[in-house]
Structures are given as structure tokens and as C-alpha cells.
Scaffold this motif. Sequence first.
Motif, PDB file in Angstrom:
ATOM      1  N   ALA A   1       0.856  -1.197   0.000  1.00 46.12           N
ATOM      2  CA  ALA A   1       0.000   0.000   0.000  1.00 46.12           C
ATOM      3  C   ALA A   1       0.885   1.236   0.000  1.00 46.12           C
ATOM      4  O   ALA A   1       1.944   1.272   0.607  1.00 46.12           O
ATOM      5  CB  ALA A   1      -0.900   0.012   1.232  1.00 46.12           C
ATOM      6  N   GLN A   2       0.434   2.251  -0.715  1.00 43.04           N
ATOM      7  CA  GLN A   2       1.186   3.492  -0.770  1.00 43.04           C
ATOM      8  C   GLN A   2       0.929   4.301   0.488  1.00 43.04           C
ATOM      9  O   GLN A   2      -0.216   4.423   0.936  1.00 43.04           O
ATOM     10  CB  GLN A   2       0.792   4.262  -2.026  1.00 43.04           C
ATOM     11  N   SER A   3       1.995   4.847   1.042  1.00 45.00           N
ATOM     12  CA  SER A   3       1.847   5.599   2.283  1.00 45.00           C
ATOM     13  C   SER A   3       2.979   6.602   2.425  1.00 45.00           C
ATOM     14  O   SER A   3       3.979   6.539   1.702  1.00 45.00           O
ATOM     15  CB  SER A   3       1.841   4.669   3.493  1.00 45.00           C
ATOM     16  N   VAL A   4       2.793   7.508   3.356  1.00 47.27           N
ATOM     17  CA  VAL A   4       3.826   8.485   3.676  1.00 47.27           C
ATOM     18  C   VAL A   4       3.886   8.631   5.189  1.00 47.27           C
ATOM     19  O   VAL A   4       2.840   8.593   5.861  1.00 47.27           O
ATOM     20  CB  VAL A   4       3.535   9.830   2.966  1.00 47.27           C
ATOM     21  N   ALA A   5       5.090   8.763   5.723  1.00 43.99           N
ATOM     22  CA  ALA A   5       5.276   8.852   7.169  1.00 43.99           C
ATOM     23  C   ALA A   5       6.071  10.096   7.528  1.00 43.99           C
ATOM     24  O   ALA A   5       7.065  10.429   6.866  1.00 43.99           O
ATOM     25  CB  ALA A   5       5.998   7.611   7.684  1.00 43.99           C
ATOM     26  N   GLN A   6       5.633  10.762   8.560  1.00 41.87           N
ATOM     27  CA  GLN A   6       6.378  11.886   9.133  1.00 41.87           C
ATOM     28  C   GLN A   6       6.688  11.488  10.572  1.00 41.87           C
ATOM     29  O   GLN A   6       5.802  11.493  11.423  1.00 41.87           O
ATOM     30  CB  GLN A   6       5.535  13.163   9.069  1.00 41.87           C
ATOM     31  N   PRO A   7       7.940  11.126  10.845  1.00 46.75           N
ATOM     32  CA  PRO A   7       8.266  10.519  12.133  1.00 46.75           C
ATOM     33  C   PRO A   7       8.247  11.475  13.314  1.00 46.75           C
ATOM     34  O   PRO A   7       8.191  11.027  14.461  1.00 46.75           O
ATOM     35  CB  PRO A   7       9.686   9.985  11.905  1.00 46.75           C
ATOM     36  N   GLU A   8       8.289  12.779  13.067  1.00 45.66           N
ATOM     37  CA  GLU A   8       8.334  13.757  14.157  1.00 45.66           C
ATOM     38  C   GLU A   8       7.002  14.484  14.273  1.00 45.66           C
ATOM     39  O   GLU A   8       6.492  15.008  13.287  1.00 45.66           O
ATOM     40  CB  GLU A   8       9.448  14.780  13.907  1.00 45.66           C
ATOM     41  N   ASP A   9       6.460  14.516  15.498  1.00 43.89           N
ATOM     42  CA  ASP A   9       5.241  15.295  15.707  1.00 43.89           C
ATOM     43  C   ASP A   9       5.562  16.790  15.726  1.00 43.89           C
ATOM     44  O   ASP A   9       4.759  17.604  15.299  1.00 43.89           O
ATOM     45  CB  ASP A   9       4.580  14.903  17.028  1.00 43.89           C
ATOM     46  N   GLN A  10       6.742  17.126  16.262  1.00 43.97           N
ATOM     47  CA  GLN A  10       7.102  18.532  16.402  1.00 43.97           C
ATOM     48  C   GLN A  10       8.598  18.701  16.191  1.00 43.97           C
ATOM     49  O   GLN A  10       9.398  17.841  16.577  1.00 43.97           O
ATOM     50  CB  GLN A  10       6.701  19.072  17.784  1.00 43.97           C
ATOM     51  N   VAL A  11       8.956  19.806  15.568  1.00 45.22           N
ATOM     52  CA  VAL A  11      10.355  20.189  15.389  1.00 45.22           C
ATOM     53  C   VAL A  11      10.510  21.604  15.926  1.00 45.22           C
ATOM     54  O   VAL A  11       9.733  22.498  15.572  1.00 45.22           O
ATOM     55  CB  VAL A  11      10.763  20.140  13.896  1.00 45.22           C
ATOM     56  N   ASN A  12      11.487  21.766  16.804  1.00 45.96           N
ATOM     57  CA  ASN A  12      11.774  23.081  17.379  1.00 45.96           C
ATOM     58  C   ASN A  12      13.132  23.561  16.881  1.00 45.96           C
ATOM     59  O   ASN A  12      14.100  22.798  16.877  1.00 45.96           O
ATOM     60  CB  ASN A  12      11.795  23.008  18.907  1.00 45.96           C
ATOM     61  N   VAL A  13      13.188  24.808  16.454  1.00 49.13           N
ATOM     62  CA  VAL A  13      14.453  25.360  15.949  1.00 49.13           C
ATOM     63  C   VAL A  13      14.509  26.842  16.280  1.00 49.13           C
ATOM     64  O   VAL A  13      13.472  27.512  16.385  1.00 49.13           O
ATOM     65  CB  VAL A  13      14.564  25.099  14.428  1.00 49.13           C
ATOM     66  N   ALA A  14      15.708  27.339  16.485  1.00 52.03           N
ATOM     67  CA  ALA A  14      15.904  28.765  16.753  1.00 52.03           C
ATOM     68  C   ALA A  14      15.948  29.540  15.442  1.00 52.03           C
ATOM     69  O   ALA A  14      16.436  29.041  14.418  1.00 52.03           O
ATOM     70  CB  ALA A  14      17.200  28.975  17.536  1.00 52.03           C
ATOM     71  N   GLU A  15      15.421  30.746  15.488  1.00 50.19           N
ATOM     72  CA  GLU A  15      15.434  31.593  14.297  1.00 50.19           C
ATOM     73  C   GLU A  15      16.858  31.768  13.789  1.00 50.19           C
ATOM     74  O   GLU A  15      17.792  31.984  14.560  1.00 50.19           O
ATOM     75  CB  GLU A  15      14.821  32.962  14.616  1.00 50.19           C
ATOM     76  N   GLY A  16      17.002  31.649  12.471  1.00 44.26           N
ATOM     77  CA  GLY A  16      18.320  31.788  11.865  1.00 44.26           C
ATOM     78  C   GLY A  16      19.051  30.469  11.675  1.00 44.26           C
ATOM     79  O   GLY A  16      19.996  30.391  10.882  1.00 44.26           O
ATOM     80  N   ASN A  17      18.618  29.441  12.389  1.00 47.47           N
ATOM     81  CA  ASN A  17      19.238  28.124  12.236  1.00 47.47           C
ATOM     82  C   ASN A  17      18.598  27.365  11.085  1.00 47.47           C
ATOM     83  O   ASN A  17      17.450  27.633  10.710  1.00 47.47           O
ATOM     84  CB  ASN A  17      19.083  27.316  13.524  1.00 47.47           C
ATOM     85  N   PRO A  18      19.323  26.383  10.539  1.00 46.08           N
ATOM     86  CA  PRO A  18      18.694  25.563   9.486  1.00 46.08           C
ATOM     87  C   PRO A  18      17.636  24.644  10.074  1.00 46.08           C
ATOM     88  O   PRO A  18      17.700  24.272  11.250  1.00 46.08           O
ATOM     89  CB  PRO A  18      19.884  24.762   8.929  1.00 46.08           C
ATOM     90  N   LEU A  19      16.656  24.305   9.248  1.00 42.72           N
ATOM     91  CA  LEU A  19      15.608  23.397   9.710  1.00 42.72           C
ATOM     92  C   LEU A  19      15.456  22.236   8.735  1.00 42.72           C
ATOM     93  O   LEU A  19      15.704  22.366   7.530  1.00 42.72           O
ATOM     94  CB  LEU A  19      14.277  24.127   9.878  1.00 42.72           C
TER      95      LEU A  19
END
Lengths: 116, 114
Positions: A1-19
Motif C-alpha cells: 500500500a502506498q503511504s507516507v510517514a512523518q516521524p516527528e510530531d514537532q520540530v523546534n528550531v531557533a530563528e536563523g538556524n537551518p531546519l
Amino acid sequence: AQSVAQPEDQVNVAEGNPLTVKCTYSVSGNPYLFWYVQYPNRGLQFLLKYITGDNLVKGSYGFEAEFNKSQTSFHLKKPSALVSDSALYFCAVRLFIRGSQGNLIFGKGTKLSVKP
Amino acid sequence: EAGVAQSPRYKIIEKRQSVAFWCNPISGHATLYWYQQILGQGPKLLIQFQNNGVVDDSQLPKDRFSAERLKGVDSTLKIQPAKLEDSAVYLCASSLDRVPGELFFGEGSRLTVL
């Protein structure tokens, strides 16, 4: 079956940093992959897509995504995060239906929080 | 260019009542979708129309949900009777067939079933 997964519920990053917001997929055949963004109380907005060609695709608001066939991944990236990037991000894969353009299957979403 | 219009934005009903949502897609977009987005989950396709024909309604709970797009333009999604688990945001989207996967979404209709 075709599916897509996003393993993280939340990502926190400081402004100016890469995400990076992660997405992996499972499809038969060549995948059509997409990223959408949803701001509070708004509908989803298209960010970018991979259909074929260059593995690095560029989209709206400075976002880009890298298609990696061997790892079946399509991670969303931005070199320098802005507070205004804080939103819910959805990865999607196109499901093919005979005789039509098909429709999208969405991941559960990842909440991106960018702090000043 | 006007976007996808949806109404109402918010609706609160008691279980077993009925509700209808309306969507007007972007002019010229042949394909129209209704998605259900439950809190904490990604949107799930309920039904897809191409012009006024149904392309995919495999995930539409047909015992209580119905949808139509009679003239190939605007569409109505109806729930009758509603259950508690129908509480969700109902998103309408439209697309040009020549640009696969680029959907334009409305702001959604938030349904609360008490």
C-alpha cells in the motif's frame, strides 16, 4: 500500500538556524511527492513538489526538499528559519488511479516551531 | 484570482442531526476534492470529482455521507445523521488536471458534533 510517514510530531528550531522536517514514503513505481504548509485556521498551501529530474527541488518561501530514492525520503529543508515559518507541515504522495490524475495521501503532519 | 470558497466556516450540531457544507472551486478547475481532517491527523480524502463525475469515493462513509457536484462547478457535502466521530475540519480543494498534485485548498469548515 502506498503511504507516507512523518516521524516527528514537532520540530523546534531557533530563528536563523537551518531546519529539516522529515518524510519517508512507500509507493509502487516512481513517486510524485509534495509538501504543503498549514497556518493556523487556514487551508493547506502548496510548497513544492518532486515529479522527476533534479533531486533537489526548490519551492515557496525559501524552502527546498531533497528526494533520496535509496532512502525513500523527501525531507523538507530551509537554510535559515524564520519565526513566520512556524506552522504545520504535511508531506504527501500522489496515489495513481486509472483514468484520472489521482489524489494525494497525506502524512499526519509535523508542527514546526521557530523561536526568536 | 479568487480562491476556493467554503461555507460555513464553523458549525456546531447535536449527534444525529444533519449538516451540509458548500464549496465553490477556483474558476476553470475541473477536479474537486473533499478531505476530512481530524485533529492531529493529516487530511483524508473523502471524495474526488472530475467535472460532475465521481472519480474516487472509496473512503466516503456512504451510509451517512453524500456529496454532489451537479453542474461541474460548486459542490455540497452532506452528513446525515452526524456522529461524534465526525467532528473534524472538512476541506475542499480544487486543481487543474494538467498540474498533478498541486491542490488549492479552501479554509475549511470546522464541524463540532456534541
